[in-house]
Design a protein around this motif. Structure first.
Motif, short mmCIF file in Angstrom:
data_model
loop_
_atom_site.label_atom_id
_atom_site.label_comp_id
_atom_site.label_asym_id
_atom_site.label_seq_id
_atom_site.Cartn_x
_atom_site.Cartn_y
_atom_site.Cartn_z
N PRO A 1 0.56 -1.10 -0.04
CA PRO A 1 0.20 0.07 -0.16
C PRO A 1 0.87 1.34 -0.01
CG PRO A 1 0.13 -0.86 2.05
CD PRO A 1 0.85 -1.72 1.23
N SER A 2 2.04 1.18 0.11
CA SER A 2 3.13 2.34 0.17
C SER A 2 4.45 2.47 -0.48
CB SER A 2 3.26 2.81 1.80
OG SER A 2 3.99 1.58 2.20
N GLY A 3 5.11 3.30 -0.35
CA GLY A 3 6.29 3.51 -1.10
C GLY A 3 7.64 3.27 0.00
N SER A 4 7.12 2.64 1.03
CA SER A 4 8.29 2.72 2.02
C SER A 4 9.54 1.64 1.67
CB SER A 4 7.64 2.33 3.36
OG SER A 4 7.10 0.97 3.51
N MET A 5 9.12 0.45 0.57
CA MET A 5 10.12 -0.22 0.38
C MET A 5 10.61 -0.26 -1.02
SD MET A 5 10.78 -2.64 2.71
CE MET A 5 11.67 -4.01 1.74
N GLU B 1 7.27 -2.06 -4.96
CA GLU B 1 6.57 -0.36 -5.59
C GLU B 1 5.05 -0.41 -4.91
OE1 GLU B 1 7.27 0.36 -9.70
OE2 GLU B 1 9.17 0.40 -9.35
N LEU B 2 4.41 0.69 -5.04
CA LEU B 2 2.96 0.63 -4.55
C LEU B 2 2.01 0.06 -5.75
CD1 LEU B 2 0.86 2.18 -3.16
CD2 LEU B 2 0.97 4.12 -4.79
N ASP C 1 -5.57 -6.80 1.79
CA ASP C 1 -5.13 -5.36 1.62
C ASP C 1 -4.05 -4.84 2.77
OD1 ASP C 1 -6.89 -5.09 3.47
OD2 ASP C 1 -8.13 -3.92 2.45
N ALA C 2 -3.71 -3.50 2.77
CA ALA C 2 -3.01 -3.10 4.05
C ALA C 2 -3.59 -3.40 5.39
CB ALA C 2 -2.60 -1.95 3.83
N GLY C 3 -4.92 -2.72 5.43
CA GLY C 3 -5.27 -3.01 6.74
C GLY C 3 -4.58 -2.66 8.09
N HIS C 4 -4.28 -3.87 8.91
CA HIS C 4 -3.19 -3.52 9.88
C HIS C 4 -1.94 -4.40 9.79
CE1 HIS C 4 -6.04 -1.49 12.84
NE2 HIS C 4 -7.22 -2.25 12.37
N HIS C 5 -1.69 -4.66 8.33
CA HIS C 5 -0.32 -4.92 7.99
C HIS C 5 0.67 -4.05 7.40
CE1 HIS C 5 -3.31 -8.50 8.17
NE2 HIS C 5 -2.25 -8.99 8.57
N ARG D 1 14.58 4.56 2.97
CA ARG D 1 14.68 4.91 4.38
C ARG D 1 14.20 6.58 4.64
NH1 ARG D 1 19.02 1.36 6.17
NH2 ARG D 1 17.84 -0.53 5.42
N SER D 2 14.21 7.40 3.71
CA SER D 2 13.77 8.67 3.84
C SER D 2 12.16 8.69 3.86
CB SER D 2 14.43 9.61 2.79
OG SER D 2 13.88 9.07 1.50
N ASN D 3 11.58 7.70 3.53
CA ASN D 3 9.99 7.56 3.37
C ASN D 3 9.43 6.37 3.91
OD1 ASN D 3 7.32 8.32 2.72
ND2 ASN D 3 7.43 7.24 0.96
N SER D 4 10.17 6.04 5.28
CA SER D 4 9.74 4.83 5.99
C SER D 4 9.65 5.10 7.29
CB SER D 4 10.74 3.86 5.57
OG SER D 4 10.39 2.43 6.49
N ALA D 5 8.55 5.20 7.90
CA ALA D 5 8.24 5.25 9.45
C ALA D 5 8.44 3.85 9.84
CB ALA D 5 6.84 5.82 9.76
N ASP D 6 9.75 3.21 9.99
CA ASP D 6 10.05 2.03 10.76
C ASP D 6 10.19 2.02 12.13
OD1 ASP D 6 12.44 3.09 10.46
OD2 ASP D 6 12.64 2.33 8.39
N SER D 7 11.13 1.12 12.41
CA SER D 7 11.44 0.76 13.78
C SER D 7 12.04 2.06 14.33
CB SER D 7 12.33 -0.29 14.10
OG SER D 7 11.77 -1.41 13.86
N ARG D 8 12.97 2.95 13.60
CA ARG D 8 13.44 4.21 14.19
C ARG D 8 12.41 5.21 14.71
NH1 ARG D 8 16.01 6.05 8.71
NH2 ARG D 8 14.08 5.40 8.21
N ALA D 9 11.11 5.18 14.01
CA ALA D 9 10.05 6.17 14.43
C ALA D 9 9.43 5.73 15.83
CB ALA D 9 9.15 6.08 13.24
#
Length: 270
Positions: A81-85, A90-91, A150-154, A215-223
């Motif tokens: 669902p997003s571009g974080s990867m 890809e989306l 779909d994305a949902g809570h995943h 990394r610049s568009n990923s709210a991952d463990s660092r966030a």
């Protein structure tokens, strides 16, 4: 004599008349060959139709049961669902996830995994404005396994550290370090830094440290350093390891683990 002759003639005439009258054919009490044949063909047609219906129904039910079992225990498709990867995923990509990892198969550094939101990573999801029948149909087809989840809570990210690892940013060349060993990450989106924020964490046991390739568009463990677990995600929240891009057709590819990236990382100190 006359009586006898008459009787004899009478008997002779009756026999002559009986011989002159041909028997009815076919007998009225028995069905004719055409009727018997037609009845047999009709019976076989009805039987074959019933057999075809039962066979088709059996195949359909078996296929649905097999699909549910595969989706529940072996593999499941997910929608990105997003571009974080990016650019790895890809989306709009559809990926297949191996649900035997974790389980019979272990998780390793470098694996791409789908996991359930451990708590407010996604925030409040927007309401589903589709008609009720469409939502219900989608839920049923997704549950069966005929539609990707779909994305949902995943969410989907890459494992950088496992239980006991120390992950930190960064060395003098701007590379992440795992257990003191710098790593080169070929999967990062071109132009993206390994991390724009400094951090140093030790991953709790039965947890993993997850980061996006963009990394610049990923709210991952660092966030989520301030969350319980310090941003690490419990292994029990992991649904499985993504191993192939299924769709679109021009992007079908295996998602290999970049083993060379972590080949020189030492095991964590006890």
């Amino acid at each position: 004599m006359t009586t006898d002759s008459t009787d004899g003639r009478a008997r002779g005439d009756d026999a002559h008349e009986a011989a002159a009258m041909p028997p009815s054919y076919p007998p009225r009490s028995a069905p004719g060959p055409e009727r018997a044949q037609q009845g047999s063909v009709g019976g076989r047609t009805a039987t074959s139709r019933g057999g075809w219906f039962r066979e088709t129904l059996t195949v359909m039910v078996s296929a649905l049961i097999l699909s549910v079992l595969i989706k529940t225990f072996l593999a499941q498709a997910f929608y990105i669902p997003s571009g974080s990867m990016e650019n790895t995923l890809e989306l709009g990509d559809r990926v297949m996830v191996n649900k035997l990892a974790p389980g019979p198969f272990e998780l390793d550094r470098g694996d791409i995994v789908v996991f359930v939101d451990p708590g407010d990573w996604l925030g409040e999801l927007p309401p589903d404005t589709r008609p009720a029948w469409q939502r219900t149909a989608t839920q049923v087809l997704t549950w069966i396994g005929l539609l990707p989840q779909d994305a949902g809570h995943h969410l989907i990210k890459r494992i950088i550290g496992t239980g006991g690892d120390t992950v930190e940013c960064c060395d003098a060349q701007g590379r992440l370090m795992v257990n003191g060993e710098p790593i080169d990450e070929p999967y990062l989106k071109p132009g993206t830094e390994p991390s724009e924020m400094e951090f140093s964490v030790t991953v709790p046991e039965d947890h993993v440290w997850l980061m996006g390739d963009n990394r610049s568009n990923s709210a991952d463990s660092r966030a989520h350093l301030g969350d319980p677990g310090g941003g690490s995600v419990p292994v029990k929240n992991i649904v499985g390891r993504a191993f192939v891009v299924l769709w679109p057709a021009d992007r079908i590819t295996l998602l290999d683990n970049p083993e060379k990236t972590f080949a020189h990382v030492p095991e964590p100190s006890p």
